[in-house]
Design an enzyme around this catalytic site. Structure first.
Site, PDB file in Angstrom:
ATOM      1  N   ASN A 147      21.350  14.187  85.868  1.00 43.33           N
ATOM      2  CA  ASN A 147      20.469  13.590  86.828  1.00 43.33           C
ATOM      3  C   ASN A 147      20.744  13.946  88.470  1.00 43.33           C
ATOM      4  O   ASN A 147      20.025  13.970  89.307  1.00 43.33           O
ATOM      5  CB  ASN A 147      20.690  12.181  86.888  1.00 43.33           C
ATOM      6  CG  ASN A 147      21.888  11.256  87.046  1.00 43.33           C
ATOM      7  OD1 ASN A 147      22.621  12.081  86.745  1.00 43.33           O
ATOM      8  ND2 ASN A 147      21.834  10.341  87.115  1.00 43.33           N
ATOM      9  N   GLU A 243      32.867   8.339  83.161  1.00 46.05           N
ATOM     10  CA  GLU A 243      31.710   7.436  84.225  1.00 46.05           C
ATOM     11  C   GLU A 243      30.643   7.421  83.459  1.00 46.05           C
ATOM     12  O   GLU A 243      29.662   8.408  83.025  1.00 46.05           O
ATOM     13  CB  GLU A 243      31.503   7.648  85.403  1.00 46.05           C
ATOM     14  CG  GLU A 243      32.755   8.153  86.466  1.00 46.05           C
ATOM     15  CD  GLU A 243      33.305   6.895  86.660  1.00 46.05           C
ATOM     16  OE1 GLU A 243      32.824   5.848  86.623  1.00 46.05           O
ATOM     17  OE2 GLU A 243      34.520   6.853  86.990  1.00 46.05           O
ATOM     18  N   CYS A 277      22.347   6.477  87.974  1.00 43.97           N
ATOM     19  CA  CYS A 277      23.142   5.442  87.083  1.00 43.97           C
ATOM     20  C   CYS A 277      23.463   4.433  87.798  1.00 43.97           C
ATOM     21  O   CYS A 277      23.721   3.191  87.131  1.00 43.97           O
ATOM     22  CB  CYS A 277      24.706   6.159  86.699  1.00 43.97           C
ATOM     23  SG  CYS A 277      25.500   6.753  88.200  1.00 43.97           S
TER      24      CYS A 277
HETATM   25  P1  NAD Z   1      24.358  11.957  77.887  1.00 47.84           P
HETATM   26  O1  NAD Z   1      25.524  11.424  77.584  1.00 47.84           O
HETATM   27  O2  NAD Z   1      23.319  12.277  76.685  1.00 47.84           O
HETATM   28  O3  NAD Z   1      24.745  13.650  78.321  1.00 47.84           O
HETATM   29  C1  NAD Z   1      26.038  13.674  78.982  1.00 47.84           C
HETATM   30  C2  NAD Z   1      26.607  15.159  78.892  1.00 47.84           C
HETATM   31  O4  NAD Z   1      27.270  15.003  77.417  1.00 47.84           O
HETATM   32  C3  NAD Z   1      25.714  16.381  78.724  1.00 47.84           C
HETATM   33  O5  NAD Z   1      26.451  17.426  79.099  1.00 47.84           O
HETATM   34  C4  NAD Z   1      25.362  16.339  77.001  1.00 47.84           C
HETATM   35  O6  NAD Z   1      25.129  17.771  76.565  1.00 47.84           O
HETATM   36  C5  NAD Z   1      26.939  15.930  76.621  1.00 47.84           C
HETATM   37  N1  NAD Z   1      27.219  15.537  75.356  1.00 47.84           N
HETATM   38  C6  NAD Z   1      26.193  14.984  74.454  1.00 47.84           C
HETATM   39  N2  NAD Z   1      26.681  14.516  73.372  1.00 47.84           N
HETATM   40  C7  NAD Z   1      28.259  14.987  73.512  1.00 47.84           C
HETATM   41  C8  NAD Z   1      29.360  14.963  72.414  1.00 47.84           C
HETATM   42  N3  NAD Z   1      29.198  14.293  71.438  1.00 47.84           N
HETATM   43  N4  NAD Z   1      30.539  15.243  72.981  1.00 47.84           N
HETATM   44  C9  NAD Z   1      30.530  15.930  74.290  1.00 47.84           C
HETATM   45  N5  NAD Z   1      29.770  15.851  75.104  1.00 47.84           N
HETATM   46  C10 NAD Z   1      28.353  15.473  74.638  1.00 47.84           C
HETATM   47  O7  NAD Z   1      23.798  11.774  79.154  1.00 47.84           O
HETATM   48  P2  NAD Z   1      22.511  12.187  79.985  1.00 47.84           P
HETATM   49  O8  NAD Z   1      21.410  11.954  79.362  1.00 47.84           O
HETATM   50  O9  NAD Z   1      22.608  13.487  80.442  1.00 47.84           O
HETATM   51  O10 NAD Z   1      22.378  11.345  81.349  1.00 47.84           O
HETATM   52  C11 NAD Z   1      22.048   9.952  81.294  1.00 47.84           C
HETATM   53  C12 NAD Z   1      23.211   9.000  81.296  1.00 47.84           C
HETATM   54  O11 NAD Z   1      24.481   9.338  82.376  1.00 47.84           O
HETATM   55  C13 NAD Z   1      22.866   7.607  81.544  1.00 47.84           C
HETATM   56  O12 NAD Z   1      23.452   6.740  80.822  1.00 47.84           O
HETATM   57  C14 NAD Z   1      23.302   7.380  82.972  1.00 47.84           C
HETATM   58  O13 NAD Z   1      23.714   6.170  83.448  1.00 47.84           O
HETATM   59  C15 NAD Z   1      24.590   8.303  83.009  1.00 47.84           C
HETATM   60  N6  NAD Z   1      25.280   8.498  84.309  1.00 47.84           N
HETATM   61  C16 NAD Z   1      26.302   7.838  84.799  1.00 47.84           C
HETATM   62  C17 NAD Z   1      26.817   8.304  85.847  1.00 47.84           C
HETATM   63  C18 NAD Z   1      28.023   7.509  86.466  1.00 47.84           C
HETATM   64  O14 NAD Z   1      28.590   8.049  87.400  1.00 47.84           O
HETATM   65  N7  NAD Z   1      28.685   6.311  86.064  1.00 47.84           N
HETATM   66  C19 NAD Z   1      26.155   9.342  86.964  1.00 47.84           C
HETATM   67  C20 NAD Z   1      24.906   9.786  86.429  1.00 47.84           C
HETATM   68  C21 NAD Z   1      24.755   9.584  84.914  1.00 47.84           C
END
Ligand code: NAD
Length: 476
Positions: A147, A243, A277
């Protein structure tokens, strides 16, 4: 076309496989293809950085600061071009994309200056000298969501590199192009080729990276479900900074300026098409103002212009992926099934065929313990909950597993500060949207929104996470 960067070379996956990324505003258009990497590519990347990181560690803080500042300048060369790439890849509006492109160099400069501040201490000693010194932890794995594909990586690669670590970067599979732009900028600026690797791919690639024992620290931003998996995979003898998700609320008290409240709710809920997020997903309104506020929020929501983020005047782009689109629609149906009232939105606009567009949804009559009030949607959907007192507002605000960003709208500073003190939330926003943060202040959630091991953007905590501290005893 984007590639992995491993061992100083731009390269495909060992298997030769690739995946494609399409424009979420027009899914007929392929934006990029990228290597569909696997465990072998991860192992090669970690091995290369483990071997190649020492030149960077030895470069010293001034050189590292100079390089990060130079990378910031590279990213500032053509912000409009980068913003257009970001719109095509992720779907946000051009204005939102330009804001992110402009924020990213500022982050790198912040971490460049922090490189010069990673100090140790001296301690009173009976004789001789006792002091602490900081060293890089080694290989840092940075795993990021889609995002904010420039901004979030800058908050991980920036501090990791500032501290002298080698970095293996695994971006979201949704945004490979912007990941490549970040790595290109860092390399052009002078990060040694051996100190940085980029590996494209999905969850298996991230899992393989996390599981590699040569990785000393994992910095991750993404969903709580994946973060919790990473936390247990890393174990106690390596570090994680996670995060995670949120279910952010804005409390509106009975004395609030309702136009102001409605403006900041709509901005917080539907900016980035609800995919921040820190986005507002609950409005907790005092009974006295609930209906008047709801009316204002619905009117403003219906006035939003939806479309391709490159079109002038568009305020709401598409959802980023089919998965996000389907998920948001599932929650619209769930809200109806749970008996909440849908006032507007929740459907694709009539005239759209090839993009993940959805009209932003406003629900009311949402029970605090319903799934709509409890679970992260990460789409353009906001749920109104009604409360009868300040105390109930705090209780309802806290009644989810998350604790990322919580807002309050009131003219009563005393109650606003009491709210800030009582609510369990890593970020508290008084008369501001739940979204939008300063680049130099600690960022992170409480409860299921973070591991709370270390905040981002916080000088002292940052250097603790990205460095290993030693206590040295000296006798002459
Ligand atoms: P996601 O958890 O699906 O993926 C995030 C990353 O993790 C991607 O690069 C993905 O390929 C990787 N990933 C997926 N499975 C994994 C595993 N088993 N082991 C290691 N890596 C893995 O999240 P998303 O759909 O990319 O993003 C949306 C989410 O991110 C929402 O829940 C949002 O709230 C959160 N977010 C949090 C913040 C924050 O600062 N707190 C900021 C932005 C987004």
């Amino acid at each position: 076309m984007t590639e992995n960067f491993i061992g100083g070379v731009w390269t495909g996956a060992e298997s030769g496989r690739r995946f494609e990324r399409r424009n979420p505003a027009d899914t007929r258009s392929v934006v990029a293809t990228a290597p569909d990497s696997a465990a072998a590519d991860v192992a090669a990347a970690v091995g290369a950085v483990e071997a190649g990181r020492h030149e960077w560690a030895a470069a010293g803080p001034e050189k590292r600061a100079e390089v990060l500042n130079a990378a910031a300048a590279v990213l500032e060369r053509d912000p409009e071009k980068l913003a257009a790439e970001l719109v095509a890849e992720e779907g946000k509006t051009f204005g939102e994309a330009l804001g992110e492109v402009r924020r990213t160099p500022a982050n790198l400069r912040f971490y460049a200056s922090e490189a010069l501040r990673m100090t140790g201490r001296t301690y009173p000693a009976a004789s001789g000298l006792v002091y602490t010194a900081r060293q890089p932890v080694g290989v840092v794995a940075a795993i990021t969501p889609w995002n904010f594909p420039l901004n979030i990586p800058s908050r991980k690669l920036g501090p990791a590199l500032a501290a002298g670590n080698g970095v293996v970067y695994k971006p979201s599979e949704v945004t490979p192009v912007l990941a490549m732009r970040m790595v290109e900028a860092l390399l052009e600026a002078g990060v040694p080729k051996g100190a940085l690797a980029l590996v494209h791919g999905g969850g298996e690639v991230g899992a393989a990276l996390v599981g590699d024992p040569r990785v000393s620290a994992v910095t991750f931003t993404g969903s709580t479900a994946v973060g919790e998996r990473i936390h247990s995979a890393v174990g106690p003898d390596r570090r994680t900074q996670l995060e995670l998700g949120g279910k952010n609320a804005v409390v509106v008290l009975e004395d609030a300026d309702l136009d102001r409240a409605a403006d900041l709710i709509v901005r917080g809920a539907f900016g980035l098409t609800g995919q921040a997020c820190t986005g507002t997903s609950r409005v907790i309104a005092h009974t006295d103002v609930h209906d008047a506020l709801l009316e204002r929020v619905v009117a403003r929501t219906e006035a939003l212009t939806i479309g391709d983020g490159m079109t002038d005047g568009v305020q709401l782009g598409p959802l980023a992926t089919q998965e996000q689109y389907d998920k948001t629609r599932r929650y619209v149906q769930l809200g109806l099934d749970e008996g909440a009232r849908l006032h507007t939105g929740g459907q694709p606009p009539a005239d759209v065929e090839h993009g993940y567009f959805l009209e932003p949804a406003v629900f009311s009559g949402v029970a605090p313990d319903s799934r709509l009030a409890q679970e992260e949607v990460f789409g353009p959907l906001v749920a109104f909950l009604e409360v009868a007192s300040f105390a109930e507002a705090v209780e309802v605000a806290d009644a989810t597993p998350y604790g990322l960003s919580t807002g309050i709208v009131t003219g009563d500073l005393g109650r606003a500060l009491a709210f800030a003190e009582q609510v369990t939330s890593g970020l508290v926003k008084i008369n501001q949207p739940t979204t939008g943060m300063a680049g130099n202040a600690p960022f992170g959630g409480l409860k299921a929104s973070s591991t709370q091991t270390s905040k981002e953007q916080a000088g002292e905590q940052m250097s603790q996470f990205y460095t290993a501290e030693k206590t040295v005893y000296v006798s002459p």
